[in-house]
Design a protein around this motif. Structure first.
Motif, short mmCIF file in Angstrom:
data_model
loop_
_atom_site.label_atom_id
_atom_site.label_comp_id
_atom_site.label_asym_id
_atom_site.label_seq_id
_atom_site.Cartn_x
_atom_site.Cartn_y
_atom_site.Cartn_z
N LYS A 98 83.81 24.79 76.94
CA LYS A 98 84.03 24.56 75.45
C LYS A 98 85.02 23.61 75.01
O LYS A 98 85.34 23.57 73.79
CB LYS A 98 84.72 25.95 75.08
N SER A 99 85.15 22.47 76.05
CA SER A 99 85.86 21.20 75.51
C SER A 99 84.58 20.25 75.13
O SER A 99 84.97 19.12 74.58
CB SER A 99 86.53 20.83 76.50
N GLY A 100 83.50 20.70 75.55
CA GLY A 100 82.32 19.65 75.20
C GLY A 100 81.24 20.70 75.30
O GLY A 100 81.19 21.67 75.42
N GLU A 101 79.85 19.85 75.29
CA GLU A 101 78.93 20.62 74.93
C GLU A 101 78.37 21.40 76.33
O GLU A 101 78.06 22.57 76.30
CB GLU A 101 77.57 19.90 74.40
N GLY A 126 83.19 24.08 84.20
CA GLY A 126 83.32 22.76 83.72
C GLY A 126 82.23 21.88 84.55
O GLY A 126 82.14 21.93 85.85
N VAL A 127 81.32 21.07 84.04
CA VAL A 127 80.35 20.25 84.58
C VAL A 127 81.08 19.10 85.33
O VAL A 127 80.70 18.85 86.52
CB VAL A 127 79.52 19.58 83.53
N ASP A 128 82.41 18.73 84.99
CA ASP A 128 83.17 17.64 85.72
C ASP A 128 83.53 18.19 87.15
O ASP A 128 83.58 17.69 87.85
CB ASP A 128 84.21 17.13 84.94
N ILE A 129 84.04 19.51 86.96
CA ILE A 129 84.52 20.05 88.37
C ILE A 129 83.46 20.25 89.15
O ILE A 129 83.43 20.05 90.39
CB ILE A 129 85.16 21.50 87.91
N ALA A 143 79.06 11.19 79.65
CA ALA A 143 79.01 11.31 78.33
C ALA A 143 79.91 12.11 77.78
O ALA A 143 79.93 12.36 76.50
CB ALA A 143 77.63 11.89 77.80
N GLY A 144 80.71 12.65 78.55
CA GLY A 144 81.88 13.57 78.22
C GLY A 144 81.35 15.20 77.85
O GLY A 144 82.26 15.92 77.15
N LYS A 145 80.29 15.49 78.23
CA LYS A 145 79.68 16.81 77.82
C LYS A 145 80.00 17.66 79.16
O LYS A 145 79.25 17.97 80.07
CB LYS A 145 78.11 16.68 77.85
N LEU A 146 81.14 18.07 79.18
CA LEU A 146 82.13 18.62 80.31
C LEU A 146 82.27 20.04 80.27
O LEU A 146 82.67 20.79 81.41
CB LEU A 146 83.32 18.06 80.49
#
Length: 283
Positions: free
Chosen positions: A275-278, A237-240, A269-272
């Motif tokens: 597989k929930s975002g790009e 996860g990019v957010d993590i 941008a929510g690209k996280l």
């Protein structure tokens, strides 16, 4: 200490893996989350994995059913009063973890060890909200917990030798290889080394030095890593990764650990990934 029942707080990806691992290892499990829908999804994921194993002859149908029967689902934290050992696996937010540990300290018997699966945050700070800091430690499993062999056992400043020995013994009963983190330091061992690599990979991309694909290929073939840094960030996860980078920058008071602008923009941008975002790759 005779451990028969494991409490797992959080039924996300890691909580699911740890609860599944504990149940397959013969322990009774109390799996708690705030919404029964999360737990139902968690148990369905476990069942799907085991059904595949049954189809491939790697597991018997009786073993599948016995594993599922060991798992008690609940939305009530108070149900962990009967747990002999607790593993917290909630979101990587210090305020939330402190809140959970404060409640667990009130609910669980005084001799029960409370552990956290945090990947980077201070065990000492989490333990400080309890009346039993000597019985608090880190148990950092890796995703997927059923497969990845490592578990980092982390000492807080006041973690007792007995607590560390018990957590180590439990992780080994799960079939894990353990390493002891003797000093409570952000990121422990694995993330302390991995996160700066991910920061540098993002900077290389941001500076136009190389493409996502070529950086991943270079790392996999040049360093013999199974995944490149961008594949790994998408997986976890990019957010993590962003949250851990910012945590490192704050804890070490060093902006070099901080998330590069490209990571910040992706989170906005929510690209996280996951597989929930790009993420960096389009799934």
């Amino acid at each position: 200490m005779n451990i028969k029942t494991i409490g797992v707080v959080g039924a996300g990806t890691m909580g699911t893996g740890i609860a599944h691992l504990a149940a397959m290892s013969g322990y009774d499990v109390i799996l708690r989350d705030i919404d029964m829908a999360f737990i139902d999804r968690s148990i369905k994921n476990m069942d799907r994995l085991m059904s595949r194993s049954v189809e491939k002859g790697k597991m018997t149908e009786d073993a599948r059913q016995a594993t599922l029967a060991r798992i008690k689902a609940t939305t009530e934290l108070e149900d962990l009063a009967s747990a002999d050992f607790v593993i917290e696996v909630v979101l990587e937010k210090m305020d939330l973890k402190r809140e959970v540990f404060q409640a667990l300290d009130r609910i669980c018997r005084p001799e029960v060890i409370l552990s956290t699966n945090t990947s980077s945050m201070s065990i000492t700070e989490i333990a400080a909200t309890t009346s039993r800091p000597d019985k608090v430690c880190g148990m950092h499993f890796f995703n997927p917990a059923q497969i990845m062999r490592l578990c980092e056992i982390i000492r807080g400043i006041k973690s007792s030798d007995e607590t560390i020995a018990t957590a180590t013994e439990l992780a080994r009963a799960f079939g894990k290889t353990t390493v002891e983190v003797k000093k409570d330091s952000p990121g422990f061992i694995v993330n302390r080394i991995m996160i700066p690599q991910n920061v540098e990979a993002a900077r290389l991309l941001q500076e136009g030095v190389a493409s996502v694909e070529d950086i991943d290929t270079a790392i996999k073939l040049g360093l013999n890593y199974p995944m490149g840094p961008f594949e790994l960030m998408d997986f976890t996860g990019v957010d993590i990764n962003h949250a851990v980078m910012e945590y490192f920058a704050d804890e070490f008071r060093d902006s070099q650990y901080g998330a590069p602008q490209i990571i910040k923009q992706m989170v906005r941008a929510g690209k996280l990934g996951k597989k929930s975002g790009e993420g960096f790759y389009k799934y």
